[in-house]
Design a protein around this motif. Structure first.
Motif, mmCIF file in Angstrom:
data_model
loop_
_atom_site.group_PDB
_atom_site.id
_atom_site.type_symbol
_atom_site.label_atom_id
_atom_site.label_comp_id
_atom_site.label_asym_id
_atom_site.label_seq_id
_atom_site.Cartn_x
_atom_site.Cartn_y
_atom_site.Cartn_z
ATOM 1 N N TYR A 33 1.710 -12.309 2.270
ATOM 2 C CA TYR A 33 1.649 -12.388 1.067
ATOM 3 C C TYR A 33 2.688 -11.738 0.544
ATOM 4 O O TYR A 33 3.330 -10.820 0.887
ATOM 5 C CB TYR A 33 0.353 -11.518 0.646
ATOM 6 C CG TYR A 33 -1.145 -12.183 0.761
ATOM 7 C CD1 TYR A 33 -1.791 -13.024 -0.179
ATOM 8 C CD2 TYR A 33 -1.906 -11.804 2.151
ATOM 9 C CE1 TYR A 33 -2.805 -13.391 0.251
ATOM 10 C CE2 TYR A 33 -3.060 -12.393 2.238
ATOM 11 C CZ TYR A 33 -3.614 -13.234 1.173
ATOM 12 O OH TYR A 33 -4.727 -13.816 1.659
ATOM 13 N N THR A 34 3.172 -12.131 -0.614
ATOM 14 C CA THR A 34 4.248 -11.475 -1.141
ATOM 15 C C THR A 34 3.856 -10.578 -2.055
ATOM 16 O O THR A 34 2.897 -10.867 -2.859
ATOM 17 C CB THR A 34 5.367 -12.556 -2.225
ATOM 18 O OG1 THR A 34 5.645 -13.661 -1.199
ATOM 19 C CG2 THR A 34 6.581 -11.942 -2.692
ATOM 20 N N ILE A 35 4.117 -9.467 -2.326
ATOM 21 C CA ILE A 35 3.868 -8.425 -3.007
ATOM 22 C C ILE A 35 4.556 -7.643 -3.925
ATOM 23 O O ILE A 35 5.752 -7.353 -3.740
ATOM 24 C CB ILE A 35 3.060 -7.302 -2.127
ATOM 25 C CG1 ILE A 35 1.726 -7.994 -1.756
ATOM 26 C CG2 ILE A 35 2.536 -5.939 -2.842
ATOM 27 C CD1 ILE A 35 1.300 -7.502 -0.349
ATOM 28 N N LEU A 36 4.081 -7.342 -5.265
ATOM 29 C CA LEU A 36 4.814 -6.598 -6.423
ATOM 30 C C LEU A 36 3.888 -5.430 -6.597
ATOM 31 O O LEU A 36 2.802 -5.691 -6.977
ATOM 32 C CB LEU A 36 4.820 -7.209 -7.650
ATOM 33 C CG LEU A 36 5.601 -6.544 -8.606
ATOM 34 C CD1 LEU A 36 7.025 -6.093 -8.456
ATOM 35 C CD2 LEU A 36 5.862 -7.674 -9.869
ATOM 36 N N LEU A 37 4.550 -4.390 -6.264
ATOM 37 C CA LEU A 37 3.661 -3.041 -6.344
ATOM 38 C C LEU A 37 4.162 -2.197 -7.629
ATOM 39 O O LEU A 37 5.367 -1.981 -7.657
ATOM 40 C CB LEU A 37 3.742 -2.394 -4.944
ATOM 41 C CG LEU A 37 2.883 -1.025 -4.801
ATOM 42 C CD1 LEU A 37 1.418 -1.237 -4.818
ATOM 43 C CD2 LEU A 37 3.266 -0.553 -3.675
ATOM 44 N N VAL A 38 3.127 -1.579 -8.263
ATOM 45 C CA VAL A 38 3.459 -0.767 -9.316
ATOM 46 C C VAL A 38 2.834 0.645 -8.844
ATOM 47 O O VAL A 38 1.520 0.792 -8.626
ATOM 48 C CB VAL A 38 3.137 -1.163 -10.672
ATOM 49 C CG1 VAL A 38 2.989 0.183 -11.604
ATOM 50 C CG2 VAL A 38 4.159 -2.249 -11.241
ATOM 51 N N ILE A 51 -2.040 -2.832 1.970
ATOM 52 C CA ILE A 51 -1.121 -3.630 1.078
ATOM 53 C C ILE A 51 0.031 -4.218 2.158
ATOM 54 O O ILE A 51 0.411 -5.261 2.401
ATOM 55 C CB ILE A 51 -0.636 -3.053 0.211
ATOM 56 C CG1 ILE A 51 -1.717 -2.628 -1.168
ATOM 57 C CG2 ILE A 51 0.459 -3.840 -0.734
ATOM 58 C CD1 ILE A 51 -1.424 -1.999 -2.160
ATOM 59 N N LYS A 52 0.487 -3.263 2.821
ATOM 60 C CA LYS A 52 1.321 -3.634 3.963
ATOM 61 C C LYS A 52 0.808 -4.627 4.788
ATOM 62 O O LYS A 52 1.340 -5.496 5.089
ATOM 63 C CB LYS A 52 1.656 -2.265 4.669
ATOM 64 C CG LYS A 52 2.644 -2.404 5.822
ATOM 65 C CD LYS A 52 4.167 -1.906 5.546
ATOM 66 C CE LYS A 52 5.104 -2.229 6.439
ATOM 67 N NZ LYS A 52 6.292 -2.485 6.354
ATOM 68 N N GLY A 53 -0.456 -4.258 5.343
ATOM 69 C CA GLY A 53 -0.964 -5.545 6.160
ATOM 70 C C GLY A 53 -0.907 -6.739 5.549
ATOM 71 O O GLY A 53 -0.529 -7.826 6.255
#
Lengths: 234, 323
Positions: free
Chosen positions: A185-190, A177-179
């Motif tokens: 990519y913009t990321i929203l993580l739960v 995900i970090k990669g």
């Protein structure tokens, strides 16, 4: 990129979100943490349109999407990797990926997207003709992520991507995900795996009982007394 | 056993499929020339009819995963549409059977929009009512439908043998069209999207598939073919009444035929129809006690559910391992 204002959602009579506000800026990784039942998954489902909000506004790239059905929102280049690696077990790995590129915009970039997914997860390429139901847990998560990427999104939302994975695999997934974030990519993580999630994030929000109680830079949250006590067990 | 399995597998699953299908088609087409027995032609004609209903059902029940228990409604609607148009307006059923399909599509649209919001057993129960409601409606719309007395259609203007042959070919064309449609479905993006909806509707939606629209389209398509075959049937039988053409048994046949053969595959419903219909009819002629065919049929259905949940095609493809 993504903005949620005053979001209130309920399941029937039961109110789950009581007015949530947050933003995700371009090229950020933002984590939402909170205990079970806090409303994290609900938030993601409402953003993508699977649930209808009672009140509040959702903006994707500055555009209000409240009244759009799910597939119209996906066209705005947002993707959700659902909880528990929900893949299509009776379809092959390849078919699963093809489906990610269902919309016409995504189909135009099908070849390069497929290539980059296979580059990211060479394992999927090896198993492309296998039924997805025969994959292992980690591979399923790869497939779920790959499928989301096939829709050529700009914002990717992950709902507990490490759930049920062995610790070393969980680290792998978060590294991936970090990669992804580093490649644009913009990321929203739960996540429930608070420590690892905050480590890779820029900012974070803490939701408890459907209310936003804390927000800030990731390292700031890591040092916060409440977060330390409640989530990090320190 | 394993030899038979690999042999059948070779015929069905590999590239040889084309030739097998071609040979079977040629055989079917030439049957009226080979045999002068009307019995066999009639047997296959009715088999094609049930197979068409099963193939139609398979589009919504097999591919999309929405198990309809009311497909007889479309069959009956088709039958009545052509019958009424022939009796009241003198229009040829060979033309109006398509119209019957259109009527069924319109009806399916009205029914599909609300019921396709339901999932699993709730959808099944909602559709179960369809056939019964239409049966009652047609029983009580006497001036239009002839009510419980039914409708007698004028005899086709040919001698019996020619007439059976003509209906045989017509039914075969409808059957073939339904199978070709499913074949197209199997290889199209539309079909792939339907399979997704079946496997996991939530994920399908988050992948950007407009599920509500595609489900409805699948339902309409699956209503069309049973209705067309119903239209041909009414003229072939020259008499229809609500009790026979809205018989819930027909819905059951469609489901069980598809399940035995393997729902969600092109040839599954066809194979299932051939096997089960032949067995049931044989049982009926060997043992003359009434209801024997239904008993044999039900026993096979139970056995299939226990031992071959994926159907014959699924078994051959070895699908039962996934998930």
């Amino acid at each position: 990129m993504l903005e949620v204002k005053n979001l209130e959602v309920s399941y029937g009579q039961l109110k789950v979100l009581w007015g949530i506000n947050f933003t995700v800026k371009k090229d950020e990784i933002v984590t939402i943490i909170g205990p079970n039942g806090a409303g994290k998954t609900t938030t993601l489902k409402t953003i993508i349109g699977l649930l209808k909000e009672d009140k509040g506004e959702i903006y994707i790239k500055g555009e209000k999407v409240n009244n759009l059905p799910v597939h119209e929102r996906v066209k705005k280049k947002i993707a959700l990797v659902p909880e528990g690696c929900e893949i299509f077990p009776y379809l092959t790995v390849q078919e699963n990926l093809d489906l990610g590129a269902y919309l016409s915009d995504a189909r135009k970039r099908y070849k390069e997207n497929l290539e980059s997914v296979f580059k990211l997860f060479p394992r999927l390429k090896e198993r492309r003709n296998q039924l997805a139901g025969t994959l292992s847990g980690g591979e399923r998560q790869m497939l779920a992520i790959g499928r989301a990427l096939m829709s050529a999104p700009e914002i990717v939302m992950f709902d507990e991507p490490t759930l049920g994975l062995a610790p070393n695999l969980a680290v792998e997934v978060l590294k991936t995900i970090k990669g992804l974030n580093e490649t644009g990519y913009t990321i929203l993580l739960v996540e429930q795996n608070v420590k690892m999630a905050l480590k890779i994030s820029h900012r974070g929000y803490v939701i408890e009982n459907g209310r936003l109680i804390l927000s800030g830079e990731a390292d700031e949250l890591m040092r916060n007394k409440h977060v330390k006590e409640a989530y990090l067990g320190l | 056993m394993s030899f038979t399995r690999s042999l059948i597998k070779k015929c069905l699953v590999s590239k040889n499929k084309k030739y097998v299908v071609f040979i079977l088609t040629a055989l079917t087409l030439s049957l009226p020339l080979l045999s002068s027995e009307i019995f066999y032609i009639d047997f296959l004609l009715v088999l094609f009819m049930y197979a068409t209903i099963a193939v139609g059902w398979n589009i919504i029940g097999g591919y999309t995963g929405y198990v309809s228990f009311g497909h007889v409604a479309f069959f009956g609607l088709g039958a009545y549409t052509t019958a009424i148009l022939l009796v009241r307006f003198g229009l040829s059923p060979f033309v109006t059977c398509i119209l019957g399909g259109v009527v069924a599509i319109v009806f399916a649209l009205l029914i599909g929009i609300p019921t396709l919001k339901l999932k699993g057993a709730y959808f099944a129960i909602a559709t179960l009512g369809l056939g019964f409601v239409l049966q009652l409606l047609f029983l009580n719309l006497g001036s239009l439908t002839g009510g419980g007395e039914g409708l007698s259609l004028p005899l086709p203007p040919w001698d019996i043998k020619t007439s059976v042959e003509i209906f045989y070919y017509a039914m075969f064309i409808v059957f073939l069209a339904s199978v070709l449609t499913t074949y197209w479905l199997e290889h199209s993006r539309f079909g792939l999207a339907l399979k997704c909806i079946r496997d996991d509707e939530l994920s399908a939606e988050t992948s950007g598939i407009p599920t509500a629209k595609l489900k409805t389209m699948a339902f309409l398509l699956s209503a069309f073919f049973p209705a067309v075959s119903g239209g041909l049937f009414s003229y072939y039988a020259t008499y229809i009444d609500p009790i026979t053409v809205f018989d819930p048994k027909i819905s059951m046949y469609a489901i069980v035929f598809s399940m035995l053969g393997g729902s969600g595959s092109v040839l599954g419903p066809v194979i299932g129809s051939i096997i089960l219909y032949s067995v049931a009819q044989t049982a009926r002629y060997l043992i003359t006690a009434p209801g024997v065919d239904v008993m044999v049929f039900s026993a096979i259905a139970v056995a299939v559910i226990i031992y071959l949940p994926e159907g014959i095609v699924g078994f051959l493809k070895g699908r039962s391992g996934a998930k």
